[in-house]
Write a protein that holds these residues in place. Structure first.
Motif, PDB file in Angstrom:
ATOM      1  N   ASP A 139       0.832  -1.203   0.000  1.00 42.21           N
ATOM      2  CA  ASP A 139       0.000   0.000   0.000  1.00 42.21           C
ATOM      3  C   ASP A 139       0.875   1.265   0.000  1.00 42.21           C
ATOM      4  OD1 ASP A 139      -2.840   1.244   0.822  1.00 42.21           O
ATOM      5  OD2 ASP A 139      -1.313   2.124   2.115  1.00 42.21           O
ATOM      6  N   SER A 140       1.890   1.291   0.851  1.00 39.09           N
ATOM      7  CA  SER A 140       2.749   2.483   0.906  1.00 39.09           C
ATOM      8  C   SER A 140       3.645   2.599  -0.319  1.00 39.09           C
ATOM      9  CB  SER A 140       3.603   2.473   2.180  1.00 39.09           C
ATOM     10  OG  SER A 140       2.855   3.028   3.247  1.00 39.09           O
ATOM     11  N   ILE A 141       3.978   1.466  -0.951  1.00 34.48           N
ATOM     12  CA  ILE A 141       4.810   1.508  -2.166  1.00 34.48           C
ATOM     13  C   ILE A 141       3.992   2.030  -3.352  1.00 34.48           C
ATOM     14  CG2 ILE A 141       6.009   0.075  -3.868  1.00 34.48           C
ATOM     15  CD1 ILE A 141       6.888  -1.718  -1.443  1.00 34.48           C
TER      16      ILE A 141
ATOM     17  N   ILE B 248      13.249  -1.188  -5.322  1.00 37.37           N
ATOM     18  CA  ILE B 248      12.611  -1.452  -4.032  1.00 37.37           C
ATOM     19  C   ILE B 248      12.346  -2.955  -3.917  1.00 37.37           C
ATOM     20  CG2 ILE B 248      10.545  -1.051  -2.595  1.00 37.37           C
ATOM     21  CD1 ILE B 248      10.153   1.594  -4.206  1.00 37.37           C
ATOM     22  N   VAL B 249      12.621  -3.510  -2.741  1.00 38.80           N
ATOM     23  CA  VAL B 249      12.220  -4.890  -2.452  1.00 38.80           C
ATOM     24  C   VAL B 249      11.118  -4.838  -1.407  1.00 38.80           C
ATOM     25  CG1 VAL B 249      12.954  -7.011  -1.272  1.00 38.80           C
ATOM     26  CG2 VAL B 249      14.384  -6.013  -3.041  1.00 38.80           C
ATOM     27  N   MET B 250      10.060  -5.622  -1.616  1.00 42.72           N
ATOM     28  CA  MET B 250       9.051  -5.722  -0.564  1.00 42.72           C
ATOM     29  C   MET B 250       8.962  -7.158  -0.064  1.00 42.72           C
ATOM     30  SD  MET B 250       5.836  -7.311  -1.337  1.00 42.72           S
ATOM     31  CE  MET B 250       5.118  -6.742   0.165  1.00 42.72           C
ATOM     32  N   HIS B 251       8.517  -7.274   1.202  1.00 43.13           N
ATOM     33  CA  HIS B 251       8.373  -8.597   1.814  1.00 43.13           C
ATOM     34  C   HIS B 251       7.075  -8.711   2.571  1.00 43.13           C
ATOM     35  CE1 HIS B 251      12.105 -10.794   1.383  1.00 43.13           C
ATOM     36  NE2 HIS B 251      12.722  -9.629   1.414  1.00 43.13           N
ATOM     37  N   SER B 252       6.522  -9.905   2.561  1.00 40.38           N
ATOM     38  CA  SER B 252       5.614 -10.301   3.616  1.00 40.38           C
ATOM     39  C   SER B 252       6.507 -11.001   4.638  1.00 40.38           C
ATOM     40  CB  SER B 252       4.539 -11.252   3.100  1.00 40.38           C
ATOM     41  OG  SER B 252       3.840 -11.784   4.211  1.00 40.38           O
ATOM     42  N   CYS B 253       6.861 -10.294   5.722  1.00 38.73           N
ATOM     43  CA  CYS B 253       7.722 -10.884   6.768  1.00 38.73           C
ATOM     44  C   CYS B 253       6.972 -11.971   7.532  1.00 38.73           C
ATOM     45  CB  CYS B 253       8.168  -9.818   7.767  1.00 38.73           C
ATOM     46  SG  CYS B 253       8.903  -8.360   7.028  1.00 38.73           S
TER      47      CYS B 253
ATOM     48  N   ASN C  63       4.839   7.831   3.653  1.00 40.76           N
ATOM     49  CA  ASN C  63       3.575   7.086   3.524  1.00 40.76           C
ATOM     50  C   ASN C  63       3.348   6.165   4.724  1.00 40.76           C
ATOM     51  OD1 ASN C  63       3.245   8.306   1.067  1.00 40.76           O
ATOM     52  ND2 ASN C  63       3.895   6.542  -0.155  1.00 40.76           N
ATOM     53  N   GLN C  64       4.439   5.574   5.221  1.00 41.77           N
ATOM     54  CA  GLN C  64       4.342   4.686   6.394  1.00 41.77           C
ATOM     55  C   GLN C  64       3.747   5.457   7.569  1.00 41.77           C
ATOM     56  OE1 GLN C  64       8.071   4.140   8.385  1.00 41.77           O
ATOM     57  NE2 GLN C  64       7.670   2.004   8.921  1.00 41.77           N
ATOM     58  N   ASN C  65       4.229   6.655   7.781  1.00 43.06           N
ATOM     59  CA  ASN C  65       3.743   7.476   8.892  1.00 43.06           C
ATOM     60  C   ASN C  65       2.372   8.083   8.592  1.00 43.06           C
ATOM     61  OD1 ASN C  65       3.991   8.800  11.441  1.00 43.06           O
ATOM     62  ND2 ASN C  65       4.427  10.689  10.318  1.00 43.06           N
TER      63      ASN C  65
END
Ligand code: PLP
Length: 380
Positions: free
Chosen positions: A79-81, A188-193, A222-224
């Motif tokens: 969402d933030s990306i 950018i790399v994204m993860h489901s941790c 965006n995170q904040n």
């Protein structure tokens, strides 16, 4: 320092916290200031806390990045990306991305005026043809779910760069132990941790990692601003999981290879999707960009939906369930579970046949995994 050393030591200095070897779990929502704006780096826990900061440090380090943001779920990260884009921008997305990723793009962000094209990213020509003057982002997931298709990260990021678009890679299936997209050119790399990074099926979390200061500032904004942040205890759990990522992934890969050898010999198994096999359509690309081939396997049996249900039901060692990447082995039957809402003809077109079964191989003794799977395969 090398990967496994960084996984244990990066992001945290015990002498910042009385020599405590593990990062303390901070449960404060706010931080005292001695005068307005005078504080020790933290004000309000949505914008950051020391437990999250330690985790973000190790996440950046193991992905070969400079900066990381942790989120309350993988989809929170996505969402933030995607909010890096604006109305009128176009994004090219792998056509077999995680279902929740497809849903938030197709059902939510399309309504806000972002355009998406879903294409088979294993073919460079398809991706090249999908670029438009307003294309700003290429969103990849490799290996993909559940058919383990592999896209060429280096070639695709080079193409995106030429077209002035940024590349995002969902690295959840491979983990940074096996594949580092930033080193191959991704932005950018994204993860489901929630999956391998946490590794114990006890936390839901996401992350976005980059080397680019400007992109990081925007993602952190965006995170904040959107506020999908993880709590202190969850950050601690994922941080702890990362310390054993290397040994867990090695053992899971060893086990997966043994399970594949068993499946190759079993008469009811008609097809196996595992990138280590030379017959896998993207074997060469996988061999080039991955250290090993991972521990996700899909295979087909010569049977109906009902037969597939029998194979996966009442197992003694394998847990029937969605999700993946934990120490325990999981299996699922897409036609009756994750993909049941898709009409049969559409499933078949996407290669998701009635007898398809997906495995997430954990770290139990492989003999027990194989015996239990054999009993399942011989139950119909
Ligand atoms: C699970 C998953 C996600 C979503 O992550 P959540 O933590 O469930 O929000 C995204 N991508 C992949 C590949 C996944 O497996």
């Amino acid at each position: 320092m090398h990967f496994e050393t960084r996984a244990i030591h990066a992001g945290y200095d015990p002498f910042d916290h009385f020599g405590a070897v593990n990062p303390p779990v901070f449960l404060s929502s706010t931080f005292a200031q001695s005068a307005p704006g005078k504080h020790q780096g933290f004000e309000y826990a949505r914008s950051g806390n020391p437990t999250r900061k330690a985790l973000e440090g190790v996440l950046a380090s193991i992905e070969g990045g400079e900066h990381a943001c942790a989120f309350s779920s993988g989809l929170g990260a996505t969402d933030s990306i995607i909010k890096l884009l604006s109305a009128g921008d176009h994004c090219i997305v792998a056509d077999d991305v995680y279902g929740g990723t497809f849903r938030i793009f197709d059902k939510t962000f399309k309504r806000f005026g972002i355009e998406f094209s879903f294409v088979d990213t294993t073919r460079l020509e398809n991706v090249r043809a999908a670029f438009k003057p307003n294309t700003k982002m290429l969103f990849l997931e490799t290996p993909s779910n559940p058919l383990l298709k592999v896209s060429d990260i280096a070639a695709l990021t080079a193409l995106a760069r030429e077209k002035k678009a940024i590349t995002v890679v969902d690295n959840t299936f491979a983990t940074p132990y096996l594949q580092r997209p930033l080193e191959l050119g991704a932005d950018i790399v994204m993860h489901s941790c929630t999956k391998y990074l946490g590794g114990h099926s006890d936390v839901v979390m996401g992350a976005a990692i980059t080397r680019d200061e400007k992109l990081h500032q925007q993602i952190a904004f965006n995170q904040n601003a959107s506020g999908a942040v993880p709590g202190g205890l969850d950050c601690y759990l994922v941080h702890r999981g990362i310390k054993t990522l290397g040994v867990r992934v090695e053992k899971s890969c060893d086990n997966a290879e043994q399970v594949v050898s068993f499946l190759l010999e079993h008469k009811r198994v008609t097809k196996i999707f595992y990138p280590a096999l030379e017959q896998h359509v993207n074997h060469d690309v996988a061999a080039r960009q991955m250290r090993r081939f991972g521990a996700m396997i899909s295979f087909e049996i010569d049977g109906s939906v009902a037969d597939g249900v029998k194979v996966v039901s009442d197992r003694k060692v394998w847990t029937l369930g969605e999700s993946l990447g934990g120490v325990e082995s999981l299996l699922e039957h897409p036609a009756s579970m994750t993909h049941a809402s898709i009409p049969k003809e559409m499933r078949a077109k996407a290669g998701l046949n009635d007898g398809l079964i997906r495995l997430s191989v954990g770290i139990e003794d492989p003999r027990d995994l194989i015996e239990d799977l054999k009993n399942g395969l011989e139950s119909y």
